[in-house]
Enzyme design. Sequence first.
Site, PDB file in Angstrom:
ATOM      1  N   GLU A  69      -5.722   3.278 -18.560  1.00 14.90           N
ATOM      2  CA  GLU A  69      -6.044   3.423 -17.129  1.00 14.90           C
ATOM      3  C   GLU A  69      -5.773   4.853 -16.675  1.00 14.90           C
ATOM      4  O   GLU A  69      -6.529   5.414 -15.875  1.00 14.90           O
ATOM      5  CB  GLU A  69      -5.215   2.463 -16.291  1.00 14.90           C
ATOM      6  CG  GLU A  69      -5.562   1.009 -16.482  1.00 14.90           C
ATOM      7  CD  GLU A  69      -4.719   0.110 -15.612  1.00 14.90           C
ATOM      8  OE1 GLU A  69      -5.276  -0.424 -14.635  1.00 14.90           O
ATOM      9  OE2 GLU A  69      -3.504  -0.039 -15.900  1.00 14.90           O
ATOM     10  N   TYR A 123     -11.411  10.648  11.889  1.00 15.76           N
ATOM     11  CA  TYR A 123     -11.528   9.797  10.699  1.00 15.76           C
ATOM     12  C   TYR A 123     -12.039  10.550   9.484  1.00 15.76           C
ATOM     13  O   TYR A 123     -11.754  10.170   8.359  1.00 15.76           O
ATOM     14  CB  TYR A 123     -12.355   8.536  10.964  1.00 15.76           C
ATOM     15  CG  TYR A 123     -13.659   8.737  11.678  1.00 15.76           C
ATOM     16  CD1 TYR A 123     -14.783   9.182  11.021  1.00 15.76           C
ATOM     17  CD2 TYR A 123     -13.753   8.447  13.030  1.00 15.76           C
ATOM     18  CE1 TYR A 123     -15.981   9.353  11.682  1.00 15.76           C
ATOM     19  CE2 TYR A 123     -14.955   8.609  13.713  1.00 15.76           C
ATOM     20  CZ  TYR A 123     -16.065   9.070  13.031  1.00 15.76           C
ATOM     21  OH  TYR A 123     -17.246   9.239  13.689  1.00 15.76           O
ATOM     22  N   GLU A 160       0.636  -1.222  -5.322  1.00 14.51           N
ATOM     23  CA  GLU A 160       1.578  -1.360  -4.219  1.00 14.51           C
ATOM     24  C   GLU A 160       2.147   0.008  -3.835  1.00 14.51           C
ATOM     25  O   GLU A 160       2.287   0.325  -2.650  1.00 14.51           O
ATOM     26  CB  GLU A 160       2.730  -2.310  -4.598  1.00 14.51           C
ATOM     27  CG  GLU A 160       2.320  -3.767  -4.753  1.00 14.51           C
ATOM     28  CD  GLU A 160       1.783  -4.144  -6.119  1.00 14.51           C
ATOM     29  OE1 GLU A 160       1.700  -5.356  -6.401  1.00 14.51           O
ATOM     30  OE2 GLU A 160       1.420  -3.248  -6.927  1.00 14.51           O
ATOM     31  N   LYS A 200      -8.800  -2.735  -6.391  1.00 11.65           N
ATOM     32  CA  LYS A 200      -8.895  -2.214  -7.758  1.00 11.65           C
ATOM     33  C   LYS A 200      -9.933  -3.059  -8.504  1.00 11.65           C
ATOM     34  O   LYS A 200      -9.599  -3.970  -9.264  1.00 11.65           O
ATOM     35  CB  LYS A 200      -7.525  -2.288  -8.432  1.00 11.65           C
ATOM     36  CG  LYS A 200      -7.431  -1.579  -9.749  1.00 11.65           C
ATOM     37  CD  LYS A 200      -5.989  -1.586 -10.263  1.00 11.65           C
ATOM     38  CE  LYS A 200      -5.879  -0.903 -11.602  1.00 11.65           C
ATOM     39  NZ  LYS A 200      -4.496  -0.895 -12.096  1.00 11.65           N
TER      40      LYS A 200
END
Length: 121
Positions: free
Chosen positions: A22, A54, A74, A99
């Site tokens: 990953e 934004y 997290e 994800k």
Amino acid sequence: MSDRIELTGLRAHGRHGVYDFERARGQEFVVDAVLELDLGPAARSDDVADTVHYGELAEHLVAVITGEPVNLIETLADRLIEVCLADPRVSAATVTVHKPEAPVPHTFGDVAVTMRRARTR
């Protein structure tokens, strides 16, 4: 506070994850951010300086996603929340990190973590 700015579906390539592969090849992360703040001043002035821009928020969030790798989404969500709360006008923020390419050995639609934090006064 009932006023909100929502930025959804922000996509960026990051190298977050527990596994070496990953980190090596990376993957796409999708982020939704909801900021709670008083939009009255911006509505009255019609001036972008009186609100959270934004476009600039998106740049800061992408910098975190593409930046230093972390093991867990997290942790990534927590870092993104800090970006959202950096503007003192924001009273609370909710961030969801998706994800979609998570290394799950079964067919799935999404893996996501959602965090909400309110400013402590």
